[in-house]
Design an enzyme around this catalytic site. Structure first.
Site, short mmCIF file in Angstrom:
data_model
loop_
_atom_site.label_atom_id
_atom_site.label_comp_id
_atom_site.label_asym_id
_atom_site.label_seq_id
_atom_site.Cartn_x
_atom_site.Cartn_y
_atom_site.Cartn_z
N HIS A 1 9.74 -22.52 -62.40
CA HIS A 1 9.23 -23.90 -62.38
C HIS A 1 9.54 -24.68 -63.66
O HIS A 1 8.87 -25.67 -63.94
CB HIS A 1 7.70 -23.92 -62.16
CG HIS A 1 7.27 -23.58 -60.76
ND1 HIS A 1 7.14 -22.29 -60.30
CD2 HIS A 1 6.93 -24.37 -59.71
CE1 HIS A 1 6.72 -22.30 -59.04
NE2 HIS A 1 6.59 -23.54 -58.65
N ASP B 1 16.38 -25.68 -59.84
CA ASP B 1 15.01 -25.17 -59.80
C ASP B 1 14.55 -25.16 -58.34
O ASP B 1 14.67 -26.17 -57.63
CB ASP B 1 14.10 -26.07 -60.64
CG ASP B 1 12.71 -25.47 -60.84
OD1 ASP B 1 12.10 -25.02 -59.84
OD2 ASP B 1 12.24 -25.45 -61.98
N HIS C 1 11.75 -25.33 -57.14
CA HIS C 1 10.73 -26.35 -56.85
C HIS C 1 11.23 -27.71 -57.31
O HIS C 1 11.16 -28.03 -58.49
CB HIS C 1 9.39 -26.04 -57.52
CG HIS C 1 8.24 -26.79 -56.90
ND1 HIS C 1 8.32 -28.13 -56.56
CD2 HIS C 1 7.00 -26.39 -56.53
CE1 HIS C 1 7.18 -28.52 -56.02
NE2 HIS C 1 6.36 -27.48 -55.98
N HIS D 1 8.66 -25.12 -47.79
CA HIS D 1 7.51 -25.57 -48.57
C HIS D 1 7.44 -27.10 -48.55
O HIS D 1 8.38 -27.79 -48.98
CB HIS D 1 7.71 -25.04 -49.99
CG HIS D 1 6.56 -25.21 -50.91
ND1 HIS D 1 6.25 -26.41 -51.50
CD2 HIS D 1 5.65 -24.32 -51.37
CE1 HIS D 1 5.20 -26.25 -52.29
NE2 HIS D 1 4.81 -24.99 -52.23
N GLU E 1 3.10 -22.14 -47.54
CA GLU E 1 2.79 -23.58 -47.67
C GLU E 1 3.88 -24.43 -47.04
O GLU E 1 4.27 -25.47 -47.59
CB GLU E 1 2.63 -23.95 -49.15
CG GLU E 1 1.60 -23.08 -49.88
CD GLU E 1 1.37 -23.47 -51.33
OE1 GLU E 1 2.37 -23.62 -52.07
OE2 GLU E 1 0.21 -23.65 -51.72
N GLU F 1 -1.61 -29.69 -47.54
CA GLU F 1 -1.97 -29.73 -48.95
C GLU F 1 -2.07 -31.17 -49.43
O GLU F 1 -1.24 -32.02 -49.09
CB GLU F 1 -0.91 -28.96 -49.76
CG GLU F 1 -1.23 -28.87 -51.23
CD GLU F 1 -0.14 -28.16 -52.04
OE1 GLU F 1 0.66 -27.42 -51.44
OE2 GLU F 1 -0.11 -28.37 -53.27
N CYS G 1 -1.31 -32.37 -52.24
CA CYS G 1 -0.06 -32.72 -52.92
C CYS G 1 1.04 -33.10 -51.94
O CYS G 1 1.90 -33.94 -52.25
CB CYS G 1 0.43 -31.55 -53.78
SG CYS G 1 -0.46 -31.36 -55.34
N CYS H 1 -2.90 -28.15 -59.03
CA CYS H 1 -1.87 -29.18 -58.88
C CYS H 1 -2.42 -30.45 -58.25
O CYS H 1 -1.96 -31.55 -58.55
CB CYS H 1 -0.70 -28.66 -58.06
SG CYS H 1 -1.15 -27.89 -56.50
N CYS H 2 -3.39 -30.30 -57.32
CA CYS H 2 -3.80 -31.46 -56.53
C CYS H 2 -4.64 -32.50 -57.30
O CYS H 2 -4.34 -33.69 -57.21
CB CYS H 2 -4.53 -31.01 -55.28
SG CYS H 2 -3.50 -30.04 -54.14
#
Lengths: 649, 649
Positions: free
Chosen positions: A152, A204, A206, A262, A314, A330, A332, A407-408
């Site tokens: 990440h 990356d 993500h 994801h 996810e 989620e 996010c 994160c959220c």
């Protein structure tokens, strides 16, 4: 499609470069001054954002920065290599809030001091060569860029860049932007295609850095960042991460037919793709972005706007695989969906993108923050069975003060603090109102500034009054009001009640072109009458069910209002729904009252399946009044059951 | 309930101790000699089991044993701390197979040699003090028993013990039993309650050692092993693993109201609990086991007998949360369910336990092995959408030659190799036939041996002929035949066709008590006519759907037989189902033909939800003949769609 090349000076998260080719551009310096969203933003400003530094301290995020800077001894605190992003997202939220407070002439001193203090921690943690990641610098992770599947590092860089851009736009401060540029320059020196002489030809797993680099280009004008964003977007799908769906590596984005993997990763990547399409004008990537958005909206989005069907990985499910109780949705991912949709709305000018934004904002997103702004949902299901959480069920759908993977919450903070940015746009020939909130919105027509004020009690009242505050004297321009996708009945009238005769309905827009005078007012009345909706028959999870909506709000029933529980509730669709104002409830909401029954379950000895011919399906019990509340307000009272979709027999 | 104290000499996985208090005990030396299961077992013997050593070699399991023994250099191969269990489960399967082959007078030489070779590897890997776990011995894991949440050391010990008991029972060999006893003695020295002077007062988060220790007690008579099993069973639920559901630690088993958490963990634990109840006669644990079984069967079991609703954490869902496409239904969980149910069937004498065993065997379990015995399913969903796997969907529901986590294949092998053990029982006053297969089954009545042969082409034909082969001369005894829960129509007649007049229907059993003579034959005819079934209305996932069953078989439709796909298929329940023998298909099956339609999906622009009043629900297209095949045979042709539950409109 025709594209303008608007000059840009918006202060929100998206500000186009001078070469951008998009149909619309964000309204300049919009404000929200009262009403529903103003209240949510007030909570965010008074409760959400101020608690950030304390929570980041107690969760170890600030400690990790000091550790990386060498100013304290110890070990990395936390379980995830992306914990720096909690800090960056909070800094972004606080920066947008500083802009709000400055506009409102509020006291920005103490928040600004906190922001400066934390920026100093970030700057001190940065290494000589620009690299910055506390997980790897503290030795918790081994080897820079050695594990881009899970490390990440560029995801963290992306959020750092977005925070820096926000801080620069909001305050003019250069400090965090310098940090971000140094890291971006380091990344640019490290990553590039084979033959570029750069050591790493990969990405990356993500995404996030792509859209962030595009915005850094917009902020600085340095095209290297846009090129790097383009390289990363197109590097996906060629096997650098084994072709894994989880890493957005199965198929090149330009060739993809639907969203997959994801959900947050997919949607941040698509936000970056939309940015690229906007800045480069390249049709192939614009078409891919639109294709994937449509596949998502038509086949992989829950009624609430929530996306991401699976807890496991996810990720998005199959088309029409939209489970209720195991909807991951989620918070996010809802935010990422809004970010992607907004870029597409600006790129294309199509109203549908803002239709989905509205649905997501009022439902799948807003449920992520408690009414008091003090606790959060990570997962936003559409059904919780009676007794679920008390029986030790998964706690990710229970409101929590903070998460181990947090994160959220700061993501909600940054979206709320910049929400005014997503409400209106201009195309140089008028103004488009995408979302309805009381405030002021500016645009441009005939090379002059135009300015309107909006007054509304939406979503509790469908009346939206738009008053022209500033206009060129005799140049006609077009005021465009989004006609929501859910709206079956509306009226558009002048202040005196006479219908607006020159309105043109244009694919989700109500367009009024005329010469305006200051003080001109038109009033849009949208019918918010509660309604029942059904799903496409391919949505297996809700066959034989209906859901209740009212205006932009999706409703749910909660065990708090139905002490006998919800597992056996059946709705009677022959009885009309009734809206009922409840100022006493959940901070003041309109509830929807429906008629129903509580089924007596079948009496089976030990096996819940029976012959089709004459099954014991239980019996419908006495009539039951059902009280539905807005989905965004669920889980603010008890931990009991909840349902959005209700069986009809 | 009354309990006998039967003497025991069965050679299958469960053999009671001399003090056992159970209503039934397993039939002695049962055999299966022809028919459906014989063919599946032949494939297991000829293809499945023989490929084990090669696969264990190539996957690194045998290398890890050599590494632990110090006979090779290198590092641990594989990702999981429980890889030794693949070896142990294969050894158990091969041991039961050796017993089969000995009975069938087949050639056991080469398999016996392989077994001996691998037992030698296991023995060489064992440490001086009895400890044995290649993950920790190789240094891949750090610190014996330091991570019982994830270390799986006692789980591995449990499978070692079961393999050792099997090898001892099947061959009389002492070698592996010595290894297992030494490890069990080591565990007994290490684990015990506070105050016992033993260093560790905790348990392995993955149960298995409990039921294994109970069986080791049965095999050796050493009560320390039973006491240790009881300690471990009761150690759960008191917070040793933070109260985590995943670790079966939220609530003491005796207090639990329903099955929860990781399905395999829960069910292996319950098998151990049932063993304890059997050996100790303690009512509280017998009642808890029965209570949890009923909660599982009535609210958490898929139509196929599969259990475990969630991919995430591989766990049970809420009551009636039984999704189709995301049904996890791990093959190992089906096996664990059968093991638990069989112990309960013996403990209580109730037919329902064997009803669930039958359903699980023919459906949720058997689907786990391909028809050719060469590939496997880990996950057994009840729905796969069109194009799912080709679009890069989760591959765990695609047949695979072996898995990175290969727990299921050798588990299938050991159950098939010992299947005869689960078919019949005796209570000292007669014989109970639980499952129908051609073979010989022994029991006891009036202190004499009784012996019957069964002839049947079940599940393709519902006629089951039972012939008395040996009986005491003039002592009456009861022949009990399970009347399957699904069966609505049957006949029981003498060989000459006259009805059996003295039959008593007793809660799922057809009981015939009389004085028998050798050669007496009675014939049970079960109607296998295909039927439609519906679910309890609380099973939200299948509202508005029916499924097809025929005899003990659950059916599904596959894309292989419906090239246009299944996502839009609707069944017409007004047209009767037709059974059709298809010797050419899938190794020879009876298919079920149904009438249906293919719906033309609704034409929605981009949003799949519509107003309830007059939605475009698409149109029913031309009639379509649906061909349903047994669920166990799915995914043996293509990777296309599959459905068990079919919408009715």
């Amino acid at each position: 499609m025709s594209r303008t090349s608007p000059a840009t000076s918006a202060t929100g998260p998206v500000r186009f470069g001078s070469q951008a080719r998009a149909v619309l551009r964000p309204s300049v310096a919009p404000t929200v001054t009262a009403g529903f969203w103003h209240e949510r933003r007030r909570i965010n400003a008074r409760v959400g954002i101020p608690q950030g530094p304390r929570l980041l301290e107690s969760a170890g995020n600030l400690h990790n920065l000091r550790l990386a800077a060498g100013s304290v001894e110890g070990v990395f605190v936390g379980d995830y290599p992306f914990q720096d992003t909690d800090v960056y997202k909070w800094l972004e939220a606080a920066s947008w809030q500083l802009a709000q407070d400055a506009v409102a002439a509020g006291d920005t001193t103490s928040l600004a001091a906190e922001v400066d203090r934390i920026i100093a921690l970030v700057a001190a943690a940065q290494q000589e060569d620009g690299y910055l990641n506390t997980w790897f610098q503290s030795g918790k992770g081994e080897g820079r860029y050695s594990d881009l599947r899970w490390g990440h590092e560029l995801y963290c860089a992306g959020h750092l860049i977005q925070a820096a851009v926000a801080h620069h736009r909001a305050t003019g401060g250069e400090g965090l932007l310098d940090v971000a540029r140094r890291f971006a320059d380091h990344i640019d020196a490290m990553f590039g295609p084979e033959g570029s002489g750069k050591p790493l030809d990969t990405f990356d797993a993500h995404p996030e850095v792509e859209t962030a680099l595009a915005e850094l280009y917009r902020e600085t004008g340095d095209e290297r960042y846009l090129d790097l964003a383009a390289y990363f977007v197109d590097r996906h799908g060629h096997g650098a991460h084994g072709g894994e769906i989880y890493c957005q590596d199965r198929v090149p984005l330009r060739d993809a037919e639907t969203v997959e993997g994801h959900a947050v990763r997919q949607l941040y990547l698509l936000a970056g793709a939309a940015d690229l399409a906007t800045e480069t004008g390249e049709e192939a990537i614009a078409q891919a972005s639109a294709r994937l958005w449509h596949a998502m909206a038509a086949t992989k989005t829950h009624l609430t706007g929530g996306v991401g069907a699976h807890h496991d990985k996810e990720d998005f499910g199959d088309p029409f695989e939209l489970p209720n109780e195991r909807a991951y949705c989620e918070t996010c991912a809802a935010i990422a969906s809004i970010q992607f949709s907004w870029r597409m709305a600006l790129l294309t000018g199509q109203a549908r993108y803002s239709d989905l934004i509205e649905r997501t904002l009022f439902n799948g997103f807003l449920a992520g923050m408690s009414l008091d702004g003090e606790s959060w949902l990570y997962v936003n299901p559409l059904q919780v069975r009676d007794g679920y959480q008390d029986a030790g069920g998964d706690q990710s759908s229970r409101r929590t003060r903070w998460f181990r993977c947090a994160c959220c919450p700061p993501n909600v903070m940054r979206l709320l603090a910049s929400l005014e940015h997503y409400l209106a746009s201009t195309d140089g020939r008028g103004l488009q109102i995408h979302q309805y909130a009381t405030g002021r919105f500016q645009g441009e027509a005939a090379a002059s500034a135009i300015d309107v004020s909006v007054n509304t009690d939406y979503p509790w009242n469908g009346r939206i009054a738009v008053t022209v505050e500033r206009t060129p004297d005799d140049a006609p321009w077009t005021l465009s009001l989004r006609l929501p996708q859910w709206c079956a009945e509306y009226a558009l009238a002048h202040a005196d009640g006479t219908p607006v005769s020159e309105v043109v309905v244009d694919d989700g827009w109500l367009r009024v072109e005329r010469v305006w005078a200051p003080g001109d007012r038109i009033v849009l009345d949208l019918s918010l009458a509660p309604r029942l909706v059904v799903a496409d028959p391919r949505v297996d999870a809700v066959r034989g069910c209906v859901a209740i909506e009212g205006g932009p709000l999706v409703y749910c029933v909660e065990q708090a209002d139905h002490p006998g529980g919800l597992d056996d509730v059946v709705i009677d669709t022959t009885v009309p729904l009734t809206a009922k104002e409840r100022p006493d409830l959940l901070g003041g909401v309109t509830t929807v009252v429906a008629a129903g029954y509580r089924r007596t379950p079948p009496q089976v000895a030990w096996w819940p399946y029976q012959g089709h011919a004459a099954p014991d399906a239980g019996a419908l019990g006495a009539a039951l009044e059902l009280t539905a509340v807005p989905y965004y307000a669920w889980a603010n009272r008890t931990t009991g059951g909840m349902r959005v979709w209700l069986p009809t027999d």
